[in-house]
Design a protein around this motif. Structure first.
Motif, PDB file in Angstrom:
ATOM      1  N   GLY A 206      66.697 -11.253  -6.000  1.00  0.00           N
ATOM      2  CA  GLY A 206      65.951 -10.964  -8.026  1.00  0.00           C
ATOM      3  C   GLY A 206      65.454 -10.355  -7.858  1.00  0.00           C
ATOM      4  O   GLY A 206      65.342 -10.122  -9.525  1.00  0.00           O
ATOM      5  N   LYS A 207      65.077  -9.213  -7.050  1.00  0.00           N
ATOM      6  CA  LYS A 207      64.654  -7.977  -7.811  1.00  0.00           C
ATOM      7  C   LYS A 207      65.554  -7.522  -8.099  1.00  0.00           C
ATOM      8  O   LYS A 207      67.058  -7.109  -7.714  1.00  0.00           O
TER       9      LYS A 207
ATOM     10  N   VAL B  19      73.458  -8.507  -0.099  1.00  0.00           N
ATOM     11  CA  VAL B  19      72.596  -7.740  -0.642  1.00  0.00           C
ATOM     12  C   VAL B  19      72.205  -8.100  -1.832  1.00  0.00           C
ATOM     13  O   VAL B  19      71.474  -7.388  -2.192  1.00  0.00           O
ATOM     14  N   VAL B  20      73.769  -7.244  -2.707  1.00  0.00           N
ATOM     15  CA  VAL B  20      73.276  -6.655  -4.146  1.00  0.00           C
ATOM     16  C   VAL B  20      74.357  -7.606  -4.453  1.00  0.00           C
ATOM     17  O   VAL B  20      75.420  -8.207  -3.792  1.00  0.00           O
ATOM     18  N   THR B  21      74.289  -8.313  -6.094  1.00  0.00           N
ATOM     19  CA  THR B  21      74.650  -9.078  -6.817  1.00  0.00           C
ATOM     20  C   THR B  21      75.148  -8.125  -7.804  1.00  0.00           C
ATOM     21  O   THR B  21      76.799  -8.689  -8.503  1.00  0.00           O
TER      22      THR B  21
ATOM     23  N   VAL C   5      62.892   4.788  -4.863  1.00  0.00           N
ATOM     24  CA  VAL C   5      62.057   3.283  -5.755  1.00  0.00           C
ATOM     25  C   VAL C   5      62.248   2.784  -4.432  1.00  0.00           C
ATOM     26  O   VAL C   5      60.986   1.536  -4.296  1.00  0.00           O
ATOM     27  N   ILE C   6      62.803   3.031  -3.532  1.00  0.00           N
ATOM     28  CA  ILE C   6      62.151   1.871  -2.466  1.00  0.00           C
ATOM     29  C   ILE C   6      61.005   2.088  -1.574  1.00  0.00           C
ATOM     30  O   ILE C   6      60.247   0.931  -1.446  1.00  0.00           O
TER      31      ILE C   6
ATOM     32  N   GLU D 173      72.004   4.341  -9.763  1.00  0.00           N
ATOM     33  CA  GLU D 173      72.111   3.746  -9.807  1.00  0.00           C
ATOM     34  C   GLU D 173      71.478   2.924  -9.823  1.00  0.00           C
ATOM     35  O   GLU D 173      70.012   2.983  -9.291  1.00  0.00           O
ATOM     36  N   HIS D 174      71.613   1.333 -10.183  1.00  0.00           N
ATOM     37  CA  HIS D 174      71.310   0.561 -10.757  1.00  0.00           C
ATOM     38  C   HIS D 174      71.549  -0.356  -9.716  1.00  0.00           C
ATOM     39  O   HIS D 174      72.893  -0.668  -9.283  1.00  0.00           O
ATOM     40  N   PHE D 175      70.480  -0.989  -9.159  1.00  0.00           N
ATOM     41  CA  PHE D 175      71.083  -2.382  -8.410  1.00  0.00           C
ATOM     42  C   PHE D 175      70.153  -3.930  -8.317  1.00  0.00           C
ATOM     43  O   PHE D 175      68.984  -3.352  -8.935  1.00  0.00           O
ATOM     44  N   GLN D 176      70.651  -5.041  -8.127  1.00  0.00           N
ATOM     45  CA  GLN D 176      70.169  -5.753  -8.527  1.00  0.00           C
ATOM     46  C   GLN D 176      70.790  -7.184  -7.242  1.00  0.00           C
ATOM     47  O   GLN D 176      71.562  -6.918  -6.923  1.00  0.00           O
TER      48      GLN D 176
END
Length: 202
Positions: free
Chosen positions: A127-128, A90-92, A162-163, A120-123
Motif C-alpha cells: 500500500g505504500k 513487490v510492486v503493483t 526516499v527509501i 520513478e513512481h513505485f506503488q
C-alpha cells in the motif's frame, strides 16, 4: 592565378557540402535515438514487457537500482515478472519520467552513450508509494538499421533517497514505541512489587 581561385572555391564548396551532409546524418541519428527512447518509455509506462524487450539487444545487460543484474531479454523478463507479477511480487504499479543530460555521445555510426536523470513512481503491494530520484547511463548500438539498448545502469544516491528516509522514520517509530512500552512495563512492575511487598507489623 584565376585557375587557383577556381580550385580553391571548388574545394571549399565540397568541404561545406560534406559538413552539411555530416550534420544532416548526425541529426537523423539523434532523431532515431529519440524515437527509440520515446517508444521504450511508452512501453515501460504501459507495463508492456513484450514491447519493452524489442528495444533491447538479445544479450543486453541491465543493472537495476537494487544491484540486481539481468542478462539478456529473458533475464529482464524474469526480473520484471518477479517484481510485478506472481504471488511474491513487490510492486503493483510503476511509472517513470526520464531526462537526458545532453545529446548522445556517438562513436562512429553504430554506437552511442547517453546519460541523465529519472523520477520513478513505485506503488508497492503493502500500500505504500513513493517517488525515487535516480541516475542512469545507457549504451546503444545500431543493429539491422535499428537502435537498441545494449546496456543500462540505474543508480540512486545511497545517502539521500526516499527509501532511506522511510527506514529512518520507521526506526524513529520503533524507538518511540519501545520507549513508551518500557515506561508502561516499568510502572506496572513497580505496582506489582509494591503490592507484593510484605507489610511491616506496627
Amino acid at each position: 592565378m584565376k585557375t587557383i581561385h577556381i580550385l580553391f572555391i571548388l574545394a571549399l564548396s565540397c568541404l561545406t557540402f560534406a559538413v552539411a551532409k555530416g550534420d544532416s546524418q548526425t541529426e537523423a541519428t539523434h532523431n532515431a535515438l529519440r524515437a527509440m527512447r520515446d517508444g521504450l518509455m511508452d512501453a515501460v509506462n504501459k507495463g508492456d514487457i513484450d514491447r519493452e524487450l524489442t528495444f533491447l539487444t538479445t544479450n543486453v545487460v541491465v543493472t537495476w537500482h537494487d544491484a540486481t543484474v539481468s542478462r539478456g531479454r529473458d533475464g529482464v523478463r524474469d526480473y520484471y515478472n518477479r517484481m510485478m507479477n506472481g504471488p511474491d511480487k513487490v510492486v503493483t504499479n510503476f511509472h517513470a519520467e526520464i531526462k537526458v543530460d545532453e545529446l548522445t555521445i556517438l562513436y562512429g555510426d553504430s554506437t552511442g552513450i547517453a546519460f541523465g536523470s529519472s523520477i520513478e513512481h513505485f506503488q508497492l503491494t503493502n500500500g505504500k508509494s513513493f517517488d525515487l530520484k535516480g541516475r542512469w547511463t545507457a549504451t546503444m548500438v545500431k543493429q539491422d538499421g535499428h537502435w537498441l539498448i545494449a546496456s543500462l545502469h540505474a543508480s540512486t544516491d545511497i545517502f539521500d533517497n526516499v527509501i532511506l528516509d522511510m527506514m529512518k522514520r520507521f526506526a524513529i517509530r520503533v524507538t518511540c514505541i519501545a520507549f513508551i512500552t518500557g515506561i508502561i512495563l516499568g510502572y506496572l512492575l513497580g505496582r506489582i512489587r509494591r503490592k507484593n511487598k510484605p507489610q511491616t507489623p506496627a
